[in-house]
Scaffold this motif. Structure first.
Motif, PDB file in Angstrom:
ATOM      1  N   GLU A  10       0.901  -1.260   0.056  1.00  0.00           N
ATOM      2  CA  GLU A  10      -0.013   0.075   0.055  1.00  0.00           C
ATOM      3  C   GLU A  10       0.828   1.363   0.038  1.00  0.00           C
ATOM      4  O   GLU A  10       0.565   2.171  -0.506  1.00  0.00           O
ATOM      5  CB  GLU A  10      -0.789  -0.043   1.176  1.00  0.00           C
ATOM      6  N   HIS A  11       2.135   1.214   0.565  1.00  0.00           N
ATOM      7  CA  HIS A  11       2.901   2.391   0.760  1.00  0.00           C
ATOM      8  C   HIS A  11       3.999   2.431  -0.443  1.00  0.00           C
ATOM      9  O   HIS A  11       4.920   3.033  -0.260  1.00  0.00           O
ATOM     10  CB  HIS A  11       3.681   2.439   2.190  1.00  0.00           C
ATOM     11  N   GLN A  38       6.243  -0.046  -1.558  1.00  0.00           N
ATOM     12  CA  GLN A  38       7.371  -0.440  -0.996  1.00  0.00           C
ATOM     13  C   GLN A  38       7.618  -1.824  -1.630  1.00  0.00           C
ATOM     14  O   GLN A  38       8.664  -2.573  -1.547  1.00  0.00           O
ATOM     15  CB  GLN A  38       7.677  -0.690   0.300  1.00  0.00           C
ATOM     16  N   GLU A  80       7.090   3.879   6.554  1.00  0.00           N
ATOM     17  CA  GLU A  80       5.960   4.066   5.503  1.00  0.00           C
ATOM     18  C   GLU A  80       6.817   4.544   4.370  1.00  0.00           C
ATOM     19  O   GLU A  80       6.376   4.196   3.268  1.00  0.00           O
ATOM     20  CB  GLU A  80       5.108   5.251   5.945  1.00  0.00           C
ATOM     21  N   ARG A  81       7.738   5.533   4.511  1.00  0.00           N
ATOM     22  CA  ARG A  81       8.230   5.946   3.222  1.00  0.00           C
ATOM     23  C   ARG A  81       9.536   5.011   2.989  1.00  0.00           C
ATOM     24  O   ARG A  81      10.366   5.360   2.111  1.00  0.00           O
ATOM     25  CB  ARG A  81       8.766   7.335   3.538  1.00  0.00           C
TER      26      ARG A  81
END
Lengths: 286, 320
Positions: A257-258, A260, B170-171
C-alpha cells in the motif's frame, strides 16, 4: 496420630491429576494448530499444501529445505558451501554452542541455504534464509554464503533469487555482521552491472539489517501474505513515537500500500510467478 | 567551559588545584613555583594515563559529547566555498543529513554528512542526527551528481542510527539505506568516509560504502548501541558499559578487524577540546586518501571498493 495430623495439614493436596487417555493418543507433531484461526489440521495435509492453513490461508514458517522442495524441479537443487562454519570472532560466551545446537536442530550449517537449481528447466542461483536458525540472523557465514551465491549467479549469467527470513544482523558478531550488508551489496552491484536479474522474496519475518540491504533492492520485490517486513522493531517505534501503531503495520500488505513492494504472492502461486518472471528475462525472450 | 566526563574527573580536579595555587601565589605573594611545577608534572603524567587508557565506554561518552564538533563544524574548517544543496526531489529535505559542493584545497568535492544539533532546539530540527529515508535519498542524489561531474565524495558519519519512526517505515527506511549501499558500491568516483562521532548501524553504513574509511580515535562504529546490545543479549540496558567493551566498537577494534583504513588521532581529551586542531588531523587523512584514490580510473575505483568489502568476515571453511 500421623493420620490426624495429616487431616489438619493446611496445604494438603486436594486433588490428583489423572493422565488423560485422550492426550496420550495423539503423538507429538501429528496435528498442527493454526496460530491465526486456531483450526487444527493433520500435519501431513498441511505439508501437502505448502504449509498454508487450508482454513484461513495463514502462511506457516518454512524451513529452507521445505522451500527447496516446493520450488525447484525434482532433483535439480545442488547446495553450496555446506562446510562453512561459524567462529566466535568477538569471543561471546557460548556463542558457538548455540550455533551448533541450531545446526543440529535444522540440519543446516548456518541460517541460510544456498545453491543452484532449476525452476521449470530454468537455471537459477538461490539463497534461502531459515528463521529456525538463530532467528535467521546474519553473521559472517550468512553474508559470505549469500555473496558466493550472488557471485555464482553472476559468473554463470543466471538470475539470483533470495528468500529472506531474518531478524537482522547477528549481535554476537558485532560490526562484522553489519559489514555483511555492504559485502552482499557490492556483489549485487556487480550482478546488476552485467544486466542480470535479481528477485527478492520477503517472507516472515524480514527486519533490521537484512531488510535494509539485499531484501529491499531486488529488480522485483515480492512478499508472502502477512509477512512482517520492516526496518525497526514495532516496540522500538512505539516507544519512540509514543503512539499506537495500526494492526497491519509492517505487514506485506501495508508495504505494498505504501509503494514498497511489487506484489504480494500467495505461496501456491510462488513457483509459477517466479518461473514466469525468469522467462521474461531470458535472452531468448528479449 | 567544557562539561567534564566522569572518567576525566581526576584530571579536572588536579587542574583546579593548580589554578588555585597559582591564584594564591598571585594574591599573597608567596612563592609556590616549585609546588606548581611538580603538580604540573603530575598532571602531565595523569593526563597521559587517563586519556591513554580510555575504556570503550569512556570513548562512547566522548563520541556522544554534546559539544563534540559536527559535520558542519568540520566543513567550515576543512573546505572553502561550501554551498549546501537541499532535498531529495521526491518528498522533502531532511535536516539530519547535510550535503553540498565545496573546494578541498582547490579541488571541487561533494561533502555529505549526518548532522546533529548542539542544543535542544537545533537537535529537534535535526532530529538528533537520525535521518529519515529522504535524508538517504538526498545523499544518494548528491552522490550521483558528484559521479556525473567526476567529483570525489567525502562523507562524515555521525549518527545514533536511522530514525525508527512510523513515517520512516512508511516511506521505506529499509529501501533508502539498502539502495545507498548498492549504488555506492558502483560509484565511478572515489568515496572517503570518516566516522567523527557515533557510527550507529545501518544508518551509518548508508553513508559508509567507501574506498577508504577513517575513524576518529574516540568515535565508535557498531551494529547496535551498547544499551541496545545489553538489553538484547543480557536483558539489562544497565550493562551498557560491559556491552561497549564486548561488542568491539572502538576505532582500534575496527582497525584490528581490518574494516577501517586509518585511525585519526584526537587532540588530548577529545575533539571537543580543540575543533580546529582536530580538523587539521582529519584534513591530513582526507588529503592522503585523495592522493591515493585520485590516481585511479573509474574501474579501478569500483574494483578497489569491491575488494575492500568483499573480504570482510570471519569464518572457517571445510569439514573439520
Amino acid at each position: 496420630m500421623a493420620i490426624i495430623r495429616e487431616m489438619f495439614k493446611k496445604n494438603k493436596k486436594r486433588y490428583m491429576t489423572v493422565p488423560s487417555e485422550a492426550a496420550k493418543d495423539v503423538p507429538e507433531g501429528l496435528m498442527t494448530k493454526c496460530p491465526e484461526c486456531k483450526s487444527i489440521v493433520l500435519t501431513k495435509d498441511l505439508m501437502k499444501c505448502d504449509k498454508v492453513c487450508p482454513d484461513c490461508g495463514h502462511h506457516y514458517k518454512m524451513t529452507a529445505y521445505e522451500r527447496v522442495d516446493c520450488l525447484f524441479d525434482e532433483d535439480t537443487f545442488i547446495p553450496m558451501d555446506e562446510g562453512m562454519k561459524t567462529v566466535n570472532p568477538l569471543g561471546f560466551p557460548s556463542y558457538e554452542e548455540k550455533v551448533n545446537a541450531d545446526a543440529e536442530k535444522t540440519g543446516l550449517n548456518e541460517a541460510v541455504l544456498t545453491g543452484i537449481g532449476e525452476i521449470d528447466g530454468q537455471r537459477i542461483a538461490v539463497a534461502i534464509m531459515d528463521s529456525h536458525f538463530r532467528m535467521g540472523s546474519m553473521g559472517s557465514v550468512v553474508g559470505e554464503k549469500i555473496t558466493r551465491a550472488i557471485e555464482k549467479a553472476t559468473e554463470e549469467g543466471v538470475p539470483f533469487i533470495i528468500f529472506t527470513a531474518s531478524g537482522g544482523a547477528r549481535m554476537q558478531e558485532g560490526v562484522l555482521s553489519l559489514m555483511q550488508m555492504a559485502k552482499t551489496s557490492v556483489a549485487l552491484s556487480r550482478h546488476a552491472d552485467r544486466g542480470l536479474l535479481f528477485i527478492s522474496v520477503m517472507t516472515h519475518p524480514t527486519t533490521g539489517g537484512v531488510s535494509a540491504s539485499f531484501a529491499s533492492v531486488g529488480d522485483i520485490n515480492l512478499a508472502e501474505p502477512k509477512a512482517l517486513i520492516g526496518f525497526a522493531g514495532r516496540r522500538v517505534i512505539e516507544q519512540t513515537v509514543r503512539e499506537k501503531l495500526p494492526e497491519d503495520f509492517q505487514t506485506a500488505e501495508f508495504l505494498m500500500e505504501h509503494g514498497q513492494l511489487d506484489a504480494v504472492v500467495h505461496r501456491s502461486e510462488m513457483k509459477k510467478t517466479l518461473s514466469t518472471l525468469i522467462r521474461f528475462h531470458t535472452k531468448e525472450a528479449r | 567551559m567544557v562539561k567534564p566526563l566522569p572518567f576525566e574527573e581526576p584530571v579536572i580536579k588536579l587542574k583546579e588545584k593548580i589554578e588555585e595555587l597559582k591564584n594564591i601565589t598571585d594574591d599573597a605573594h608567596v612563592d609556590m613555583a616549585d609546588e606548581i611545577r611538580s603538580l604540573e608534572e603530575r598532571l602531565q603524567k595523569l593526563e597521559a594515563d587517563v586519556y591513554g587508557n580510555m575504556a570503550a565506554w569512556d570513548r562512547v561518552q566522548v563520541a556522544r559529547h554534546p559539544e563534540r564538533p559536527t559535520t558542519l563544524d568540520y566543513i567550515g574548517y576543512l573546505f572553502e566555498d561550501f554551498i549546501e544543496l537541499h532535498g531529495d526531489r521526491a518528498y522533502g529535505d531532511d535536516a539530519a543529513i547535510v550535503g553540498g559542493i565545496a573546494s578541498f584545497g582547490g579541488t571541487p568535492v561533494t561533502v555529505i554528512g549526518h548532522q546533529r544539533g548542539k542544543d535542544t532546539k537545533e537537535n529537534i530540527r535535526r532530529n538528533f542526527g537520525m535521518p529519515h529515508p529522504e535524508g538517504y535519498r538526498k545523499a544518494l542524489r548528491l552522490m550521483k551528481q558528484a559521479e556525473k561531474f567526476g567529483r570525489p565524495i567525502i562523507c562524515f558519519i555521525d549518527t545514533k542510527g536511522a530514525y525508527p519512526g512510523k513515517a520512516a517505515e512508511e516511506r521505506g527506511q529499509s529501501e533508502a539505506i539498502a539502495r545507498n549501499l548498492v549504488e555506492m558500491a558502483g560509484l565511478r568516483v572515489p568515496v572517503i568516509s570518516i566516522v567523527i562521532g557515533e557510527g550507529g548501524s545501518g544508518g551509518a553504513l548508508g553513508l559508509g560504502v567507501a574506498n577508504h574509511i577513517h575513524m576518529l580515535e574516540n568515535s565508535t562504529y557498531s551494529v547496535i548501541s551498547p544499551e541496545g546490545a545489553a538489553s538484547i543479549l543480557w536483558k539489562d540496558a544497565a550493562l551498557a558499559q560491559q556491552a561497549a567493551e564486548a561488542m568491539k566498537i572502538t576505532a582500534a577494534d575496527l582497525k584490528e578487524m581490518e574494516i577501517i583504513d586509518e585511525i585519526v588521532p584526537e587532540v588530548m581529551g577529545g575533539a571537543h577540546r580543540d575543533a580546529a586542531g582536530q580538523a587539521d588531523a582529519i584534513g591530513k587523512a582526507i588529503r592522503s586518501s585523495m592522493d591515493t584514490l585520485c590516481t585511479m580510473d573509474a574501474d579501478q575505483v569500483i574494483e578497489d571498493r569491491y575488494r575492500k568489502f568483499r573480504n570482510i568476515g570471519v569464518y572457517k571453511e571445510g569439514e573439520d
